[in-house]
Design a protein around this motif. Sequence first.
Motif, PDB file in Angstrom:
ATOM      1  N   ILE A  26      -6.082 -15.335  20.978  1.00 22.98           N
ATOM      2  CA  ILE A  26      -5.356 -14.584  22.355  1.00 22.98           C
ATOM      3  C   ILE A  26      -4.705 -13.561  22.178  1.00 22.98           C
ATOM      4  N   LEU A  27      -3.894 -13.874  21.408  1.00 20.82           N
ATOM      5  CA  LEU A  27      -2.775 -12.502  20.803  1.00 20.82           C
ATOM      6  C   LEU A  27      -3.520 -11.418  19.482  1.00 20.82           C
ATOM      7  N   ILE A  28      -4.180 -11.991  19.025  1.00 23.48           N
ATOM      8  CA  ILE A  28      -4.829 -10.630  17.899  1.00 23.48           C
ATOM      9  C   ILE A  28      -5.978  -9.839  18.809  1.00 23.48           C
ATOM     10  N   GLY A  29      -6.784 -11.034  19.572  1.00 27.93           N
ATOM     11  CA  GLY A  29      -7.017 -10.204  20.791  1.00 27.93           C
ATOM     12  C   GLY A  29      -7.085  -9.218  21.772  1.00 27.93           C
ATOM     13  N   LEU A  30      -5.980  -9.177  21.635  1.00 27.92           N
ATOM     14  CA  LEU A  30      -4.820  -8.576  22.809  1.00 27.92           C
ATOM     15  C   LEU A  30      -4.619  -7.778  22.168  1.00 27.92           C
ATOM     16  N   GLN A  31      -3.973  -7.995  20.855  1.00 27.71           N
ATOM     17  CA  GLN A  31      -3.909  -6.491  19.819  1.00 27.71           C
ATOM     18  C   GLN A  31      -4.739  -5.644  19.333  1.00 27.71           C
TER      19      GLN A  31
END
Length: 82
Positions: A26-31
């Motif tokens: 989720i965090l990688i996708g958000l970034q």
Amino acid sequence: MGRKGHGMTGTDPSRRRMETRDIAAILIGLQVGLVVGLLAVGTTLLAPLGVGLLGAAVGFGVRRARLELIRRALRSQLRAAR
């Protein structure tokens, strides 16, 4: 007292605990979504945030789909081994 399955918490067995790799996806996708949003639409109000949230959803979805494909492949191999 039996030991609960991996990822199970609390009294509701239908509710699954998020794994660390899910949160990382989720965090990688958000970034990635935020970077793409900033490059694509610049400083348009809230547009990069929307693209970032979309990226987070895609990152989570890709991880879930990958795990499901792996599970299916393993199941078919186990059935074939019988």
